[in-house]
Motif scaffolding. Structure first.
Motif, short mmCIF file in Angstrom:
data_model
loop_
_atom_site.label_atom_id
_atom_site.label_comp_id
_atom_site.label_asym_id
_atom_site.label_seq_id
_atom_site.Cartn_x
_atom_site.Cartn_y
_atom_site.Cartn_z
N LEU A 180 0.84 -1.19 0.00
CA LEU A 180 0.00 0.00 0.00
C LEU A 180 0.88 1.25 0.00
N PRO A 181 0.40 2.33 -0.63
CA PRO A 181 -0.86 2.44 -1.36
C PRO A 181 -0.80 1.69 -2.68
N TRP A 182 -1.96 1.20 -3.10
CA TRP A 182 -2.09 0.50 -4.37
C TRP A 182 -2.84 1.44 -5.31
N VAL A 183 -2.13 1.96 -6.30
CA VAL A 183 -2.68 3.01 -7.17
C VAL A 183 -3.01 2.41 -8.53
N VAL A 184 -4.21 2.68 -8.98
CA VAL A 184 -4.73 2.08 -10.22
C VAL A 184 -5.19 3.19 -11.16
N VAL A 185 -4.70 3.16 -12.38
CA VAL A 185 -5.09 4.13 -13.41
C VAL A 185 -5.86 3.40 -14.50
N ASN A 186 -7.12 3.77 -14.67
CA ASN A 186 -7.97 3.09 -15.66
C ASN A 186 -7.90 1.57 -15.52
N ASN A 187 -8.06 1.11 -14.27
CA ASN A 187 -8.11 -0.33 -13.95
C ASN A 187 -6.78 -1.05 -14.09
N GLN A 188 -5.69 -0.30 -14.27
CA GLN A 188 -4.37 -0.91 -14.38
C GLN A 188 -3.49 -0.43 -13.23
N SER A 189 -2.98 -1.37 -12.44
CA SER A 189 -2.08 -0.98 -11.35
C SER A 189 -0.78 -0.41 -11.90
N ILE A 190 -0.26 0.62 -11.22
CA ILE A 190 1.04 1.16 -11.63
C ILE A 190 2.13 0.73 -10.64
N GLY A 191 1.78 -0.19 -9.75
CA GLY A 191 2.76 -0.83 -8.88
C GLY A 191 3.60 0.14 -8.07
N LYS A 192 4.90 -0.10 -8.07
CA LYS A 192 5.81 0.71 -7.28
C LYS A 192 6.04 2.10 -7.86
N GLU A 193 5.45 2.36 -9.01
CA GLU A 193 5.56 3.68 -9.63
C GLU A 193 4.50 4.64 -9.12
N TYR A 194 3.85 4.31 -8.02
CA TYR A 194 2.69 5.09 -7.60
C TYR A 194 3.01 6.57 -7.36
N GLU A 195 4.23 6.90 -6.95
CA GLU A 195 4.57 8.30 -6.74
C GLU A 195 4.62 9.07 -8.06
N ASN A 196 4.77 8.35 -9.17
CA ASN A 196 4.80 8.97 -10.50
C ASN A 196 3.45 8.84 -11.20
N PHE A 197 2.37 8.84 -10.42
CA PHE A 197 1.04 8.61 -11.00
C PHE A 197 0.68 9.64 -12.06
N THR A 198 1.19 10.87 -11.95
CA THR A 198 0.85 11.92 -12.93
C THR A 198 1.25 11.49 -14.33
N ARG A 199 2.39 10.89 -14.47
CA ARG A 199 2.85 10.41 -15.78
C ARG A 199 1.86 9.44 -16.38
N TYR A 200 1.37 8.51 -15.58
CA TYR A 200 0.45 7.49 -16.08
C TYR A 200 -0.92 8.08 -16.39
N VAL A 201 -1.34 9.04 -15.60
CA VAL A 201 -2.61 9.72 -15.87
C VAL A 201 -2.51 10.47 -17.19
N CYS A 202 -1.42 11.18 -17.39
CA CYS A 202 -1.25 11.96 -18.62
C CYS A 202 -1.17 11.05 -19.85
N GLU A 203 -0.50 9.92 -19.72
CA GLU A 203 -0.41 8.97 -20.83
C GLU A 203 -1.77 8.37 -21.15
N ALA A 204 -2.62 8.21 -20.13
CA ALA A 204 -3.93 7.61 -20.33
C ALA A 204 -4.95 8.59 -20.88
N TYR A 205 -4.71 9.89 -20.69
CA TYR A 205 -5.68 10.89 -21.11
C TYR A 205 -5.62 11.10 -22.63
N LYS A 206 -6.77 10.99 -23.28
CA LYS A 206 -6.84 11.08 -24.75
C LYS A 206 -7.48 12.38 -25.23
N GLY A 207 -7.88 13.23 -24.30
CA GLY A 207 -8.54 14.47 -24.69
C GLY A 207 -7.56 15.52 -25.21
#
Length: 217
Positions: A180-207
């Motif tokens: 923990l914490p277990w961080v999930v972006v669009n139903n996909q865990s980002i594992g130990k990269e949770y502190e870098n969640f912004t990167r994964y959010v930005c990659e997932a955003y298509k707008g």
């Protein structure tokens, strides 16, 4: 003694309906609901890594335009389980954690605004970092939030009922959480990269356009 950013949260919550959101940033990104990225944070209230993430890392989304493209879901009660003998919930860090998990579950379900329930949970978790979690009632006066609805939810046992729901949700992970914490972006865990969640959010955003917070990375 206040944590400096908590003071900012308190002031902003008192002054404007939607805290943390700069008006000029808000105008830049107005995505359709279907374009928003789902960011889920599974945590336990007295876990130090979870408290640190909520206080230090997650607040970033409220001080930028990132919140405009997110559906944020906070999920307490992670690592808790139901005792099959008496059906009570056992928390990894003891009864105090179960109490705070219940209160946070009630906040998430009673308060009708993500800014408000995040601010309250931020306050709880900051107290947890300092070892002062038993002073959780102080957060309501500090944030000028009503205590009665949360306390009523807690006293009726609704927080524990919600806990069972959250525990069931956590057990449905395709990949069981390992820490923990277990961080999930669009139903996909980002594992130990949770502190870098912004990167994964930005990659997932298509707008279009991308939020300024994404362009800065």
């Amino acid at each position: 003694m206040f944590f400096p950013k908590l003071a900012i949260i308190i002031t902003a919550l008192a002054l404007v309906p939607l805290i943390f959101i700069n008006e000029s940033d808000s105008a830049e990104v107005t995505p359709f609901a279907s374009q928003k990225v789902n960011l889920s944070v599974y945590y336990a209230s007295l876990s130090q890594p979870c408290a640190t993430f909520i206080v230090k890392n997650l607040e970033e989304i409220f001080h930028s335009d990132l919140i405009n493209i997110l559906n944020l879901q906070l999920v307490p009660w992670a690592n808790a389980y139901v005792d099959k003998t008496n059906h009570s919930i056992i928390c990894q860090n003891g009864p105090d954690e179960c109490e705070l998990n219940s209160l946070e579950a009630c906040a998430l379900n009673v308060l009708d605004d993500v800014n408000k329930h995040y601010a309250l949970i931020y306050c709880f978790e900051f107290l947890a970092i300092e070892g002062r979690h038993k002073n959780w009632q102080d957060c309501f006066s500090q944030l000028d939030l009503p205590l009665e609805p949360i306390l009523s939810c807690y006293n009726r046992g609704n927080g524990t009922e919600l806990g069972q729901k959250y525990i069931n949700e956590t057990t449905l992970f395709y990949t069981p959480h390992e820490f923990l914490p277990w961080v999930v972006v669009n139903n996909q865990s980002i594992g130990k990269e949770y502190e870098n969640f912004t990167r994964y959010v930005c990659e997932a955003y298509k707008g279009i356009p991308a939020p300024a917070a994404c362009n800065r990375r």
